[in-house]
Write a protein that holds these residues in place. Structure first.
Motif, PDB file in Angstrom:
ATOM      1  N   ALA A   1       0.807  -1.204   0.000  1.00  0.00           N
ATOM      2  CA  ALA A   1       0.000   0.000   0.000  1.00  0.00           C
ATOM      3  C   ALA A   1       0.855   1.276   0.000  1.00  0.00           C
ATOM      4  O   ALA A   1       0.536   2.210  -0.737  1.00  0.00           O
ATOM      5  N   PRO A   2       1.959   1.338   0.808  1.00  0.00           N
ATOM      6  CA  PRO A   2       2.762   2.571   0.759  1.00  0.00           C
ATOM      7  C   PRO A   2       3.340   2.849  -0.631  1.00  0.00           C
ATOM      8  O   PRO A   2       3.436   4.001  -1.037  1.00  0.00           O
ATOM      9  N   VAL A   3       3.686   1.775  -1.351  1.00  0.00           N
ATOM     10  CA  VAL A   3       4.266   1.961  -2.685  1.00  0.00           C
ATOM     11  C   VAL A   3       3.212   2.491  -3.655  1.00  0.00           C
ATOM     12  O   VAL A   3       3.472   3.416  -4.428  1.00  0.00           O
ATOM     13  N   LEU A   4       2.009   1.928  -3.618  1.00  0.00           N
ATOM     14  CA  LEU A   4       0.949   2.404  -4.509  1.00  0.00           C
ATOM     15  C   LEU A   4       0.586   3.854  -4.212  1.00  0.00           C
ATOM     16  O   LEU A   4       0.429   4.659  -5.135  1.00  0.00           O
ATOM     17  N   TRP A   5       0.454   4.197  -2.942  1.00  0.00           N
ATOM     18  CA  TRP A   5       0.177   5.585  -2.577  1.00  0.00           C
ATOM     19  C   TRP A   5       1.348   6.483  -2.945  1.00  0.00           C
ATOM     20  O   TRP A   5       1.158   7.650  -3.299  1.00  0.00           O
ATOM     21  N   GLY A   6       2.561   5.942  -2.885  1.00  0.00           N
ATOM     22  CA  GLY A   6       3.735   6.717  -3.300  1.00  0.00           C
ATOM     23  C   GLY A   6       3.680   7.085  -4.775  1.00  0.00           C
ATOM     24  O   GLY A   6       4.040   8.195  -5.160  1.00  0.00           O
ATOM     25  N   VAL A   7       3.213   6.154  -5.601  1.00  0.00           N
ATOM     26  CA  VAL A   7       3.061   6.445  -7.038  1.00  0.00           C
ATOM     27  C   VAL A   7       2.041   7.564  -7.234  1.00  0.00           C
ATOM     28  O   VAL A   7       2.279   8.524  -7.981  1.00  0.00           O
ATOM     29  N   VAL A   8       0.904   7.451  -6.547  1.00  0.00           N
ATOM     30  CA  VAL A   8      -0.137   8.479  -6.666  1.00  0.00           C
ATOM     31  C   VAL A   8       0.421   9.841  -6.265  1.00  0.00           C
ATOM     32  O   VAL A   8       0.278  10.833  -6.988  1.00  0.00           O
ATOM     33  N   TRP A   9       1.064   9.892  -5.110  1.00  0.00           N
ATOM     34  CA  TRP A   9       1.597  11.174  -4.631  1.00  0.00           C
ATOM     35  C   TRP A   9       2.783  11.654  -5.455  1.00  0.00           C
ATOM     36  O   TRP A   9       3.015  12.862  -5.574  1.00  0.00           O
ATOM     37  N   GLY A  10       3.544  10.731  -6.055  1.00  0.00           N
ATOM     38  CA  GLY A  10       4.622  11.135  -6.956  1.00  0.00           C
ATOM     39  C   GLY A  10       4.093  11.854  -8.179  1.00  0.00           C
ATOM     40  O   GLY A  10       4.654  12.860  -8.627  1.00  0.00           O
ATOM     41  N   VAL A  11       2.983  11.347  -8.720  1.00  0.00           N
ATOM     42  CA  VAL A  11       2.359  12.011  -9.870  1.00  0.00           C
ATOM     43  C   VAL A  11       1.800  13.373  -9.444  1.00  0.00           C
ATOM     44  O   VAL A  11       1.958  14.376 -10.151  1.00  0.00           O
ATOM     45  N   ILE A  12       1.161  13.412  -8.274  1.00  0.00           N
ATOM     46  CA  ILE A  12       0.655  14.695  -7.759  1.00  0.00           C
ATOM     47  C   ILE A  12       1.806  15.674  -7.562  1.00  0.00           C
ATOM     48  O   ILE A  12       1.700  16.856  -7.899  1.00  0.00           O
ATOM     49  N   GLN A  13       2.906  15.157  -7.023  1.00  0.00           N
ATOM     50  CA  GLN A  13       4.100  15.992  -6.818  1.00  0.00           C
ATOM     51  C   GLN A  13       4.563  16.592  -8.135  1.00  0.00           C
ATOM     52  O   GLN A  13       4.858  17.781  -8.217  1.00  0.00           O
ATOM     53  N   ALA A  14       4.634  15.777  -9.167  1.00  0.00           N
ATOM     54  CA  ALA A  14       5.093  16.264 -10.470  1.00  0.00           C
ATOM     55  C   ALA A  14       4.120  17.272 -11.073  1.00  0.00           C
ATOM     56  O   ALA A  14       4.532  18.178 -11.808  1.00  0.00           O
ATOM     57  N   ALA A  15       2.831  17.133 -10.761  1.00  0.00           N
ATOM     58  CA  ALA A  15       1.817  18.044 -11.297  1.00  0.00           C
ATOM     59  C   ALA A  15       1.617  19.282 -10.430  1.00  0.00           C
ATOM     60  O   ALA A  15       0.870  20.188 -10.811  1.00  0.00           O
ATOM     61  N   ALA A  16       2.270  19.363  -9.294  1.00  0.00           N
ATOM     62  CA  ALA A  16       2.059  20.458  -8.335  1.00  0.00           C
ATOM     63  C   ALA A  16       2.162  21.859  -8.939  1.00  0.00           C
ATOM     64  O   ALA A  16       1.380  22.739  -8.548  1.00  0.00           O
ATOM     65  N   PRO A  17       3.072  22.120  -9.877  1.00  0.00           N
ATOM     66  CA  PRO A  17       3.131  23.473 -10.432  1.00  0.00           C
ATOM     67  C   PRO A  17       1.832  23.933 -11.092  1.00  0.00           C
ATOM     68  O   PRO A  17       1.587  25.136 -11.199  1.00  0.00           O
ATOM     69  N   LEU A  18       0.997  22.998 -11.498  1.00  0.00           N
ATOM     70  CA  LEU A  18      -0.284  23.383 -12.099  1.00  0.00           C
ATOM     71  C   LEU A  18      -1.175  24.083 -11.074  1.00  0.00           C
ATOM     72  O   LEU A  18      -1.974  24.943 -11.434  1.00  0.00           O
ATOM     73  N   GLY A  19      -1.023  23.740  -9.822  1.00  0.00           N
ATOM     74  CA  GLY A  19      -1.810  24.369  -8.773  1.00  0.00           C
ATOM     75  C   GLY A  19      -1.243  25.694  -8.299  1.00  0.00           C
ATOM     76  O   GLY A  19      -1.907  26.442  -7.579  1.00  0.00           O
ATOM     77  N   PHE A  20      -0.023  25.968  -8.684  1.00  0.00           N
ATOM     78  CA  PHE A  20       0.651  27.220  -8.304  1.00  0.00           C
ATOM     79  C   PHE A  20       1.156  27.895  -9.578  1.00  0.00           C
ATOM     80  O   PHE A  20       2.339  28.188  -9.719  1.00  0.00           O
ATOM     81  N   TRP A  21       0.224  28.139 -10.516  1.00  0.00           N
ATOM     82  CA  TRP A  21       0.569  28.628 -11.849  1.00  0.00           C
ATOM     83  C   TRP A  21       1.316  29.950 -11.836  1.00  0.00           C
ATOM     84  O   TRP A  21       2.002  30.274 -12.786  1.00  0.00           O
ATOM     85  N   TRP A  22       1.209  30.718 -10.763  1.00  0.00           N
ATOM     86  CA  TRP A  22       1.873  32.022 -10.716  1.00  0.00           C
ATOM     87  C   TRP A  22       3.346  31.911 -10.311  1.00  0.00           C
ATOM     88  O   TRP A  22       4.065  32.895 -10.366  1.00  0.00           O
ATOM     89  N   LEU A  23       3.782  30.719  -9.936  1.00  0.00           N
ATOM     90  CA  LEU A  23       5.185  30.489  -9.584  1.00  0.00           C
ATOM     91  C   LEU A  23       5.871  29.684 -10.682  1.00  0.00           C
ATOM     92  O   LEU A  23       5.241  28.874 -11.361  1.00  0.00           O
ATOM     93  N   ASP A  24       7.169  29.883 -10.810  1.00  0.00           N
ATOM     94  CA  ASP A  24       7.935  29.022 -11.704  1.00  0.00           C
ATOM     95  C   ASP A  24       7.839  27.585 -11.202  1.00  0.00           C
ATOM     96  O   ASP A  24       7.883  27.346  -9.988  1.00  0.00           O
ATOM     97  N   PRO A  25       7.735  26.623 -12.111  1.00  0.00           N
ATOM     98  CA  PRO A  25       7.732  25.230 -11.674  1.00  0.00           C
ATOM     99  C   PRO A  25       8.952  24.887 -10.815  1.00  0.00           C
ATOM    100  O   PRO A  25       8.843  24.131  -9.852  1.00  0.00           O
ATOM    101  N   ALA A  26      10.107  25.470 -11.138  1.00  0.00           N
ATOM    102  CA  ALA A  26      11.307  25.201 -10.340  1.00  0.00           C
ATOM    103  C   ALA A  26      11.103  25.605  -8.883  1.00  0.00           C
ATOM    104  O   ALA A  26      11.556  24.913  -7.966  1.00  0.00           O
TER     105      ALA A  26
END
Length: 131
Positions: A1-26
């Motif tokens: 279960a931790p690994v599967l949730w890690g994949v989900v949160w890894g994808v969310i992590q990579a998509a995080a700049p979409l939620g903070f569009w006013w900041l540079d992705p970096a």
């Protein structure tokens, strides 16, 4: 279960700049790298051993410096930071240096490696992390 949730949160992590569009992705990736690194300070405090607290605070400080360098530096610094933190998680999982972190290291390791892999793909296709 931790690994599967890690994949989900890894994808969310990579998509995080979409939620903070006013900041540079970096900047978004750097903030999250610093936050992820600081979590182990909390685990170290819960562990209670002064040496463990000191070591984890020092390690977190290194990742904060890497994150800060990634704000304006090459995005590959952020890839290295996430990858390095994933290896730190792997070491923690094998050594149990900080007590009572059974499920966290594999979960966080997967987040770090999934995020790093997605960042590599984004860089390979020409996404600019500095607007």
């Amino acid at each position: 279960a931790p690994v599967l949730w890690g994949v989900v949160w890894g994808v969310i992590q990579a998509a995080a700049p979409l939620g903070f569009w006013w900041l540079d992705p970096a900047t978004v990736y750097a903030l999250s790298l610093a936050l992820i690194a600081a979590v182990y300070i909390g685990f170290a405090v819960a562990d209670g051993r002064p040496r463990v607290i000191a070591v984890e605070a020092a390690v977190a400080a290194v990742f904060v410096i890497v994150a800060a360098a990634g704000v304006t530096g090459p995005a590959w610094v952020l890839v290295a930071g996430f990858t390095g933190h994933g290896f730190k998680d792997l070491w923690q999982h094998r050594s149990h240096y900080v007590a009572n972190t059974r499920w966290w290291p594999p979960f966080c390791l997967v987040i770090d490696f999934v995020a790093a892999a997605i960042l590599v793909v984004l860089l390979a296709v020409g996404v600019d992390f500095h607007h």
